[in-house]
Structures are given as C-alpha cells and as structure tokens.
Design an enzyme around this catalytic site. Structure first.
Site, PDB file in Angstrom:
ATOM      1  N   LEU A   1       7.257  69.247  36.831  1.00 22.67           N
ATOM      2  CA  LEU A   1       6.489  69.570  38.038  1.00 22.67           C
ATOM      3  C   LEU A   1       7.110  70.700  38.856  1.00 22.67           C
ATOM      4  O   LEU A   1       6.410  71.453  39.522  1.00 22.67           O
ATOM      5  CB  LEU A   1       6.383  68.337  38.945  1.00 22.67           C
ATOM      6  N   GLY A   2       8.439  70.782  38.835  1.00 24.00           N
ATOM      7  CA  GLY A   2       9.098  71.793  39.651  1.00 24.00           C
ATOM      8  C   GLY A   2      10.515  72.032  39.174  1.00 24.00           C
ATOM      9  O   GLY A   2      11.063  71.259  38.382  1.00 24.00           O
TER      10      GLY A   2
ATOM     11  N   HIS B   1      11.944  67.580  47.055  1.00 25.46           N
ATOM     12  CA  HIS B   1      13.010  67.321  46.081  1.00 25.46           C
ATOM     13  C   HIS B   1      13.696  68.633  45.652  1.00 25.46           C
ATOM     14  O   HIS B   1      14.924  68.739  45.675  1.00 25.46           O
ATOM     15  CB  HIS B   1      12.373  66.611  44.877  1.00 25.46           C
ATOM     16  N   GLU B   2      12.893  69.635  45.302  1.00 19.66           N
ATOM     17  CA  GLU B   2      13.481  70.896  44.812  1.00 19.66           C
ATOM     18  C   GLU B   2      14.250  71.609  45.924  1.00 19.66           C
ATOM     19  O   GLU B   2      15.263  72.246  45.665  1.00 19.66           O
ATOM     20  CB  GLU B   2      12.401  71.825  44.245  1.00 19.66           C
TER      21      GLU B   2
ATOM     22  N   GLU C   1      23.857  61.879  34.806  1.00 18.02           N
ATOM     23  CA  GLU C   1      24.580  61.191  33.736  1.00 18.02           C
ATOM     24  C   GLU C   1      24.319  59.704  33.932  1.00 18.02           C
ATOM     25  O   GLU C   1      23.989  59.287  35.044  1.00 18.02           O
ATOM     26  CB  GLU C   1      26.092  61.397  33.866  1.00 18.02           C
TER      27      GLU C   1
ATOM     28  N   ASP D   1       5.456  60.039  44.416  1.00 20.16           N
ATOM     29  CA  ASP D   1       5.500  60.604  45.774  1.00 20.16           C
ATOM     30  C   ASP D   1       5.394  59.546  46.867  1.00 20.16           C
ATOM     31  O   ASP D   1       6.060  59.641  47.899  1.00 20.16           O
ATOM     32  CB  ASP D   1       4.347  61.616  45.952  1.00 20.16           C
TER      33      ASP D   1
HETATM   34 ZN   LIG Z   1      15.594  67.472  40.500  1.00 17.15          ZN
END
Ligand SMILES: [Zn+2]
Length: 436
Positions: A194-195, A246-247, A261, A311
């Site tokens: 998505l991004g 988020h980005e 991880e 979301d």
């Molecule tokens: Zn991310």
C-alpha cells in the site's frame, strides 16, 4: 541474524500473497542491504545513536513529561505529487489515480487527528499522546509562488514499483526535501503493497551525510487507492488514511512494532515486543498475544500506527515513539534544516547578503541579528571586533536558512564595534554601539 532475517522473509512473502501488506519498507531495506550494505548498517547505527542520546537525557519520568509538555507545535508543509496516467482535467472517481483535492485534504486532516491524538476522531486513544507534530498543504512553492500544495503530473507510465521507482517518481515531480515533506501518490504495480517510506539519516554517523541519490527521494509514496478518505476509496481494510500516517512514522525514523524480526526491537520500551506484524483480512480489532519474553504472554499493541492492522484498529503513537521522532528532527540533517526553515519562515531570502541588528545601539544583555542571503541553507560566521580591530566575539552557524540569531552582548564593554558576517561567498559589516 542474517540467516534469521532471510528465513523470516521467506515465510512472510508467502503470507503477503494472501493478504495485502501495509508497507514495503522492510523489503526496501532488504534490497538496500544487498545493494549498499554500508549504508544499510549506518542507518541501523543511527537508530542506536538516537537511543543513546535519549537515554542520556531521560533522567526521570517527570523530566521527560516536562520535555514533552514544553514542545511547541511544529507544522510541517506537505507537497502531494499526484502522479497519474489519466487526463489531468478529470479529478477523482473509483480507480482514477488522478485523485480529487477532497481526498488529498482528507488525508491531511487524518494526519493531524492521528498525530494530535485528537478527541472525538478515529485517531484518539485514551493512552495515546499528542506528538505536537502537525501537517499542512504547502502554501508557497520552492520559488515563493502561491500553491495549493497539490502538484499533478501526467505520465505515460501506468504504474510504479514500490521498491525501485522512488527516483523515477522524484524525477517526475519533487520539491526540496529540506523544506517540505514530499508525498508521492501513484498506482503501484503490486496490489499487495500500500505504501513505502524512507528512513531519515543522521550526520552523527560518519558517511551518512554524503549518501547520494537519497535526498531527492526523501519522502513517502502511497498507492492512490489507500490515500486519504472518501467515496473513491473502496478498500475494506485500508480506507481511513492510516497508510500515510504509518509511512510518515518511518519518515520520522520509527520502526515497525516487531522490529522487522521475530520479536525484534523497535527501540521503544513502551511498545511491547511482538512476534509478527498483525496483518489480517478481518476488519474486527482483536487482541493478539506474543510470548517474546519467555513464557509470559503480552498483548501486542495492535492499535499502534506502526503495526499492520486494519485502518480502523489503529489510533496510537506512544511517548517513546514521540521522543524518537523529535530526536530525529534534531539529529537528521534534512529534518533539522526543515525545522530551522520553519522557525524562520517570516525571514525571506535576499539577492545579496544583508545583515541587521535589532535595537542598535544595544543596551541589553543580548540582541537579535537578522542575516539574509540568496541560498536555501548555508553556513555563516558572526564576528564582533572592537575599535582596535581585536576580535571580541565569534559564532559559527551551520546549515542555516536566512534567519534571526540571538547574540550575547553582556560581556562587551560600552563602546563602538564592528559586526561582520561572512558566508562562503560574501561578507557584510555594520557598526554596533553598545551602551551600558
Ligand atoms: Zn512500515
């Protein structure tokens, strides 16, 4: 650790085929690791440097709270580059990558709700925090002309690769990454990502500051089908603009809550360790537990913006995440320049070096010196000489826009002085009178 990471990748690539994945930064970093391992490891070092500095400063919980309370709102100018193969005259509509202005503006509203932990919005969590960071569409372009902050560029390319096309997007349209947060909105060739964002770099780690190619792509890219909110967005899971939140978290240096991880670290003590990202096809927000700390089961912070939950399940940044974002604004040279630029927005560039002393003659313990020049950012040095030519004061300022500097005058005896400012290419001098 290397083997562990590769194994981890194997399992999660398979999972991504069934489920959409919020973000591609993990794959992007894996690519970087293979293509430019030195740069990859320097970025990791920057994360430990942020931690080291925060721990040195963070003496008590009360002091930390005071620091958080003392922060002034920082409003970051945003430019949204809408990159599309559609006719530029047709705005919006389902599956039209030339998204409407309303969809862009909805995204900016959502960012502000999320970063403010604003009550009565989807971005509110009882335990959330106001980061004091805000966003607004830029009102002036890099040439000082008025703008809506939305730039539309038509291209023959129908889609872009989230991992390999950052430069291509930046070359189609891009503004100074030292003065704006650049967001590229386009159609990705992969329906599962998505991004994607770009981590900040820090000069305290030797070598990071000279990385080429990194500056023009410094921003985030989001697929238009998940950007903002509105009638044209048809995603069931990702329709409230949280991919962009988020980005931008990554743009401020934040890691995923699982640290990319199995039970990895995101350097934040207040986000519990978790085994995996919480990707799901289910729109309900359910509790998920991890046993990263031996046998004790802890709830994953699925409401955190740096997870992969749908979301509607996300509404929280934590105190540690906020402290790291602000530390990045100090330590990462491009972010630091952006802050300096914002603090001096009312002091425009001039065609030639100009200096001006406030309240000359000076009678107090300090005075303000306005320095203006014809560069976005440059170094300059302030000198004060007495009548016999003896140097009484000097201060070097790095990477500054045209700005106001406070100069201490308390140690200067009453009398006449010369104040000189030099830049790499110019010099200017004014007479300074000090009264006592
Ligand atoms: Zn991310």
């Amino acid at each position: 650790m290397l083997i562990g990471l590769i194994a981890f990748w194997g399992t999660h690539r398979a999972a991504a085929q069934q489920t959409q994945q919020r973000c591609g930064i993990e794959q992007k970093m894996a690519l970087l690791r293979s293509q430019n391992p030195a740069f990859y490891f320097k970025q990791k070092l920057f994360q430990t440097e942020i931690t080291r500095q925060l721990e040195a400063e963070r003496n008590t919980k009360t002091q930390r709270q005071q620091t958080q309370n003392a922060r002034e709102i920082l409003e970051i100018p945003v430019v949204v580059h809408v990159i599309t193969d559609s006719d530029l005259r047709t705005l919006g509509g389902v599956n039209n990558s030339n998204i409407s202005d309303a969809q862009v503006r909805a995204q900016i509203r959502i960012l502000n709700e999320d970063f403010a932990n604003a009550t009565n919005t989807r971005g509110f969590n009882l335990n959330g925090i106001d980061t004091k960071i805000r966003f607004k569409l830029a009102t002036t372009d890099p040439n000082q002309n008025p703008t809506t902050g939305i730039v539309r560029v038509r291209t023959t390319r129908t889609s872009f690769d989230p991992f390999n096309d950052a430069v291509a997007l930046a070359q189609l349209s891009g503004w100074s990454t030292e003065r704006y947060l650049n967001i590229w909105v386009c159609r990705f060739n992969s329906q599962s990502i998505l991004g994607v964002g770009q981590y900040p770099v820090g000069t305290t780690i030797k070598g990071l500051e000279t990385e080429t190619g990194d500056a023009i792509t410094d921003g985030i890219a989001v697929d238009f089908r998940y950007f903002g909110q509105g009638p044209d967005i048809r995603s069931r899971l990702y329709k409230y603009g949280r991919t962009t939140t988020h980005e931008i978290g990554h743009w401020f240096g934040l890691l995923h809550t699982w640290g990319d991880e199995f039970c990895g670290s995101d350097y934040c003590a207040d986000t519990p360790a978790c085994e995996y990202p919480n990707n799901t096809n289910d729109t309900t927000c359910v509790d998920v537990f991890s046993t990263c700390n031996g046998g004790t089961s802890t709830r994953n912070m699925t409401e955190n913006y740096m997870d992969y939950t749908p979301d509607r399940c996300m509404n929280r940044f934590t105190g540690d995440q906020t402290d790291r974002m602000w530390k990045v604004l100090e330590l990462s040279p491009r972010r630091e320049k952006l802050v300096k630029y914002l603090r001096n927005l009312n002091i425009p560039k001039t065609t030639a070096l100009t200096i001006e002393v406030s309240n000359n003659p000076v009678s107090g313990s300090e005075f303000d010196l306005k320095v203006q020049f014809n560069a976005d950012f440059q170094d300059f040095t302030i000198y004060i000489f007495n009548q016999s030519g003896k140097l009484c004061y000097t201060q070097s300022i790095k990477n500054s826009p045209s700005s106001l500097t406070t100069v201490p005058a308390g140690a200067l005896p009453a009398g006449a002085y010369f104040l000189k400012v030099t830049t790499p290419s110019e010099a200017a001098t004014v007479r300074l009178m000090v009264l006592k």
